[in-house]
Design a protein around this motif. Structure first.
Motif, PDB file in Angstrom:
ATOM      1  N   PHE A 170       0.916  -1.258   0.200  1.00  0.00           N
ATOM      2  CA  PHE A 170       0.011   0.078   0.053  1.00  0.00           C
ATOM      3  C   PHE A 170       0.865   1.406   0.139  1.00  0.00           C
ATOM      4  O   PHE A 170       1.998   1.297   0.975  1.00  0.00           O
ATOM      5  N   LEU A 176      -1.682   6.824   2.774  1.00  0.00           N
ATOM      6  CA  LEU A 176      -2.099   6.459   4.244  1.00  0.00           C
ATOM      7  C   LEU A 176      -2.943   7.717   4.429  1.00  0.00           C
ATOM      8  O   LEU A 176      -2.600   8.762   4.290  1.00  0.00           O
ATOM      9  N   HIS A 177      -3.923   7.348   5.349  1.00  0.00           N
ATOM     10  CA  HIS A 177      -4.946   8.453   5.525  1.00  0.00           C
ATOM     11  C   HIS A 177      -4.612   8.855   7.158  1.00  0.00           C
ATOM     12  O   HIS A 177      -4.687   7.787   8.046  1.00  0.00           O
ATOM     13  N   GLN A 230      -2.585   9.578   9.529  1.00  0.00           N
ATOM     14  CA  GLN A 230      -1.396   9.335  10.409  1.00  0.00           C
ATOM     15  C   GLN A 230      -0.373  10.144  10.036  1.00  0.00           C
ATOM     16  O   GLN A 230       0.675   9.598  10.170  1.00  0.00           O
ATOM     17  N   PRO A 235      -3.655   0.602  19.184  1.00  0.00           N
ATOM     18  CA  PRO A 235      -4.495  -0.582  18.896  1.00  0.00           C
ATOM     19  C   PRO A 235      -4.266  -1.336  17.560  1.00  0.00           C
ATOM     20  O   PRO A 235      -3.724  -0.809  16.996  1.00  0.00           O
ATOM     21  N   ARG A 236      -5.018  -2.354  17.605  1.00  0.00           N
ATOM     22  CA  ARG A 236      -4.808  -3.078  16.197  1.00  0.00           C
ATOM     23  C   ARG A 236      -5.578  -2.519  15.141  1.00  0.00           C
ATOM     24  O   ARG A 236      -6.461  -1.845  15.295  1.00  0.00           O
ATOM     25  N   GLY A 237      -5.147  -2.829  14.144  1.00  0.00           N
ATOM     26  CA  GLY A 237      -5.642  -2.325  12.789  1.00  0.00           C
ATOM     27  C   GLY A 237      -5.642  -0.638  12.375  1.00  0.00           C
ATOM     28  O   GLY A 237      -6.671  -0.279  11.895  1.00  0.00           O
ATOM     29  N   THR A 238      -4.632  -0.295  13.018  1.00  0.00           N
ATOM     30  CA  THR A 238      -4.297   1.211  12.775  1.00  0.00           C
ATOM     31  C   THR A 238      -3.161   1.647  11.705  1.00  0.00           C
ATOM     32  O   THR A 238      -2.611   2.748  11.857  1.00  0.00           O
ATOM     33  N   ALA A 239      -2.937   0.530  11.120  1.00  0.00           N
ATOM     34  CA  ALA A 239      -1.876   0.742   9.853  1.00  0.00           C
ATOM     35  C   ALA A 239      -0.280   0.790  10.137  1.00  0.00           C
ATOM     36  O   ALA A 239       0.317   1.220   9.463  1.00  0.00           O
ATOM     37  N   LYS A 240      -0.126   0.297  11.509  1.00  0.00           N
ATOM     38  CA  LYS A 240       1.179   0.187  11.725  1.00  0.00           C
ATOM     39  C   LYS A 240       1.894  -0.635  10.860  1.00  0.00           C
ATOM     40  O   LYS A 240       3.046  -0.037  10.540  1.00  0.00           O
ATOM     41  N   SER A 241       1.823  -1.878  10.602  1.00  0.00           N
ATOM     42  CA  SER A 241       2.543  -2.812   9.930  1.00  0.00           C
ATOM     43  C   SER A 241       2.502  -2.022   8.259  1.00  0.00           C
ATOM     44  O   SER A 241       3.384  -2.119   7.584  1.00  0.00           O
ATOM     45  N   THR A 242       1.137  -1.632   8.049  1.00  0.00           N
ATOM     46  CA  THR A 242       1.003  -1.188   6.666  1.00  0.00           C
ATOM     47  C   THR A 242       2.000   0.122   6.363  1.00  0.00           C
ATOM     48  O   THR A 242       2.551   0.239   5.288  1.00  0.00           O
ATOM     49  N   TYR A 246      10.907  -4.608  11.266  1.00  0.00           N
ATOM     50  CA  TYR A 246       9.629  -4.457  11.819  1.00  0.00           C
ATOM     51  C   TYR A 246       9.644  -5.343  12.981  1.00  0.00           C
ATOM     52  O   TYR A 246       9.845  -6.443  12.697  1.00  0.00           O
ATOM     53  N   ILE A 277     -10.330   5.954   4.867  1.00  0.00           N
ATOM     54  CA  ILE A 277      -9.404   5.012   5.026  1.00  0.00           C
ATOM     55  C   ILE A 277      -9.963   3.651   4.178  1.00  0.00           C
ATOM     56  O   ILE A 277      -9.310   2.949   3.517  1.00  0.00           O
ATOM     57  N   ARG A 323      -8.655   1.542   1.174  1.00  0.00           N
ATOM     58  CA  ARG A 323      -7.933   0.283   1.040  1.00  0.00           C
ATOM     59  C   ARG A 323      -8.741  -0.443  -0.035  1.00  0.00           C
ATOM     60  O   ARG A 323      -8.320  -1.337  -0.626  1.00  0.00           O
TER      61      ARG A 323
HETATM   62  N1  LIG Z   1      -4.646   5.292   8.625  1.00  0.00           N
HETATM   63  C1  LIG Z   1      -4.933   4.266   7.442  1.00  0.00           C
HETATM   64  N2  LIG Z   1      -4.802   4.279   6.069  1.00  0.00           N
HETATM   65  C2  LIG Z   1      -4.569   3.557   5.377  1.00  0.00           C
HETATM   66  N3  LIG Z   1      -5.079   1.929   5.619  1.00  0.00           N
HETATM   67  C3  LIG Z   1      -5.345   1.957   7.071  1.00  0.00           C
HETATM   68  C4  LIG Z   1      -5.236   2.825   7.798  1.00  0.00           C
HETATM   69  N4  LIG Z   1      -5.348   2.351   9.198  1.00  0.00           N
HETATM   70  C5  LIG Z   1      -5.808   1.223   8.650  1.00  0.00           C
HETATM   71  N5  LIG Z   1      -5.813   0.856   7.634  1.00  0.00           N
HETATM   72  C6  LIG Z   1      -6.102  -0.576   6.952  1.00  0.00           C
HETATM   73  O1  LIG Z   1      -6.451  -1.253   7.814  1.00  0.00           O
HETATM   74  C7  LIG Z   1      -5.836  -2.742   7.681  1.00  0.00           C
HETATM   75  C8  LIG Z   1      -5.206  -3.077   8.946  1.00  0.00           C
HETATM   76  O2  LIG Z   1      -3.809  -2.314   9.302  1.00  0.00           O
HETATM   77  P1  LIG Z   1      -2.392  -2.927   9.703  1.00  0.00           P
HETATM   78  O3  LIG Z   1      -2.399  -4.462   9.521  1.00  0.00           O
HETATM   79  O4  LIG Z   1      -1.391  -2.115   9.055  1.00  0.00           O
HETATM   80  O5  LIG Z   1      -2.654  -2.638  11.252  1.00  0.00           O
HETATM   81  P2  LIG Z   1      -1.864  -2.855  12.432  1.00  0.00           P
HETATM   82  O6  LIG Z   1      -2.007  -1.620  13.123  1.00  0.00           O
HETATM   83  O7  LIG Z   1      -0.476  -3.089  11.969  1.00  0.00           O
HETATM   84  O8  LIG Z   1      -2.518  -3.815  13.027  1.00  0.00           O
HETATM   85  P3  LIG Z   1      -2.082  -5.322  13.904  1.00  0.00           P
HETATM   86  O9  LIG Z   1      -1.311  -5.089  15.235  1.00  0.00           O
HETATM   87  O10 LIG Z   1      -3.652  -5.932  14.232  1.00  0.00           O
HETATM   88  O11 LIG Z   1      -1.278  -6.188  12.919  1.00  0.00           O
HETATM   89  C9  LIG Z   1      -5.085  -2.612   6.560  1.00  0.00           C
HETATM   90  O12 LIG Z   1      -5.685  -3.208   5.330  1.00  0.00           O
HETATM   91  C10 LIG Z   1      -4.655  -1.171   6.164  1.00  0.00           C
HETATM   92  O13 LIG Z   1      -4.427  -0.794   4.940  1.00  0.00           O
END
Ligand SMILES: Nc1ncnc2c1ncn2[C@@H]1O[C@H](COP(=O)(O)OP(=O)(O)OP(=O)(O)O)[C@@H](O)[C@H]1O
Length: 341
Positions: A7, A12-13, A15, A39-46, A103, A181, A185
């Protein structure tokens, strides 16, 4: 286009702080990486993957919590030395991450010894392996990105302090933000190639900016005023030792370089200050803050002449200067090492 197209960083939106911290730590990896709490799912790994794609080799190494020290640092094959007279080095993950991003998800759950080692290598830029009096060293210019969820265990304060920058992500997204977001995605998942092509100009511009900033760093000098401002900020935050001062100066220099300037300004320092202090600030120091300390939020005479505007969309990356860091947004970051007064 391959299936694992990352991605785009510029897509990214919402952040901007995370993006700023990642870019600073990439321009100068000796800053010591970025710790991201959230928290989870906040684009850290993305975001971390997207960052790697902006670097020439695009190297991204995901360190599993089960990694051994040998897998991390590599190993010396002494048997080969005995037989053939030559020591063979088997590269580890640190070698693979050289000039890229390493990472570590849930770094707070990684063995302290490994975290220690990781931070040492990343902050020195050199991985040195020693065994039975034989040693081998290789360059390790690595942008370290660690994430943690404090509900699953804290990082020891000694280790916390050694992460260069800290970003705490919020856990609530406004409905409009969620929509933006999710739309982005979904568009990416539906057609990664077209999505990436649309972002290619911004991505290329940002990659060029990182490269130029890296090249410019050595020529940017630290002035007396920079030292004074940084020392006063760190003193006011009652941090331990001078690591915060060193990181803040480096981060401010990287900030200036990313903006294409050859001089560090007070605004550069203020823009990075909270990223440096959030995890190092002792207790609640605001009450005994010296009146004359230059603070991002106070001390009129010390305020930057042109306070940077707040960047509210990551789409601005590549177009806006990087000092668009909403320092006020991080002012209330909970200091992890804070003790109740
Ligand atoms: N700010 C954002 N901009 C773009 N995509 C986002 C954003 N926040 C979340 N997403 C999308 O949400 C999904 C989850 O993101 P990601 O896997 O990077 O989360 P994470 O913070 O690493 O969480 P985890 O710890 O569960 O792995 C991805 O598909 C990502 O593209």
């Amino acid at each position: 286009m391959s299936l694992d197209t990352p991605f785009p960083f510029t897509a990214l939106h919402g952040q901007p702080l995370l993006q700023t911290a990642l870019l600073l730590a990439t321009v100068d990896p000796l800053i010591g990486g970025v710790l991201v709490e959230g928290p989870r799912g906040t684009a850290k790994s993305t975001a971390a993957r997207a960052l790697a794609a902006l670097l020439p080799g695009g190297r991204f190494v995901n360190l599993p919590l089960s990694a051994s020290e040998e897998q991390l640092v590599g190993s010396l094959d002494l048997e080969a030395a005995l037989q053939g007279g030559q020591v063979r080095f088997r590269p580890g993950m640190l070698a693979r991450a050289h000039e890229g991003v390493l990472y570590v998800d849930e770094v707070n759950l990684l063995a302290d010894g490994l975290v220690d080692l990781l931070l040492d290598v990343c902050a020195s830029g050199v991985n040195r392996i020693e065994r039975d009096g034989i040693s081998h060293a290789h360059a390790a210019r690595i942008t370290l990105v660690g994430t943690m969820n404090p509900e699953e265990g804290e990082l020891r304060p000694q280790l916390l302090d050694r992460f260069g920058l800290f970003v705490r992500l919020g856990d609530t997204l406004a409905p409009a933000e969620r929509q933006a977001i999710v739309r982005a995605r979904l568009a990416f998942d539906a057609d990664p190639a077209t999505f990436a092509a649309r972002h290619a100009p911004a991505q290329q511009a940002l990659a060029a900016r990182i490269a130029a900033a890296r090249a410019a760093l050595p020529a940017i000098a630290f002035g007396d005023a920079d030292h004074e401002r940084v020392a006063a900020l760190c003193h006011a935050a009652a941090v331990e030792g001078v690591r915060a001062d060193l990181v803040m100066l480096r981060a401010a220099r990287a900030h200036a370089a990313l903006d294409g300037r050859g001089t560090i300004t007070a605004a550069d320092i203020d823009a990075v200050a909270e990223l440096v202090l959030a995890h190092r600030r002792k207790a609640d120091d605001s009450a005994d803050e010296p009146a004359d300390a230059p603070h991002p939020q106070g001390g009129q005479s010390q305020q930057p002449d042109n306070p940077p505007p707040a960047a509210d969309s990551a789409d601005d990356w590549g177009a806006l200067p990087p000092q668009a860091v909403p320092i006020r947004a991080v002012k209330n970051v909970r200091p992890l090492s804070a003790k109740k007064p």
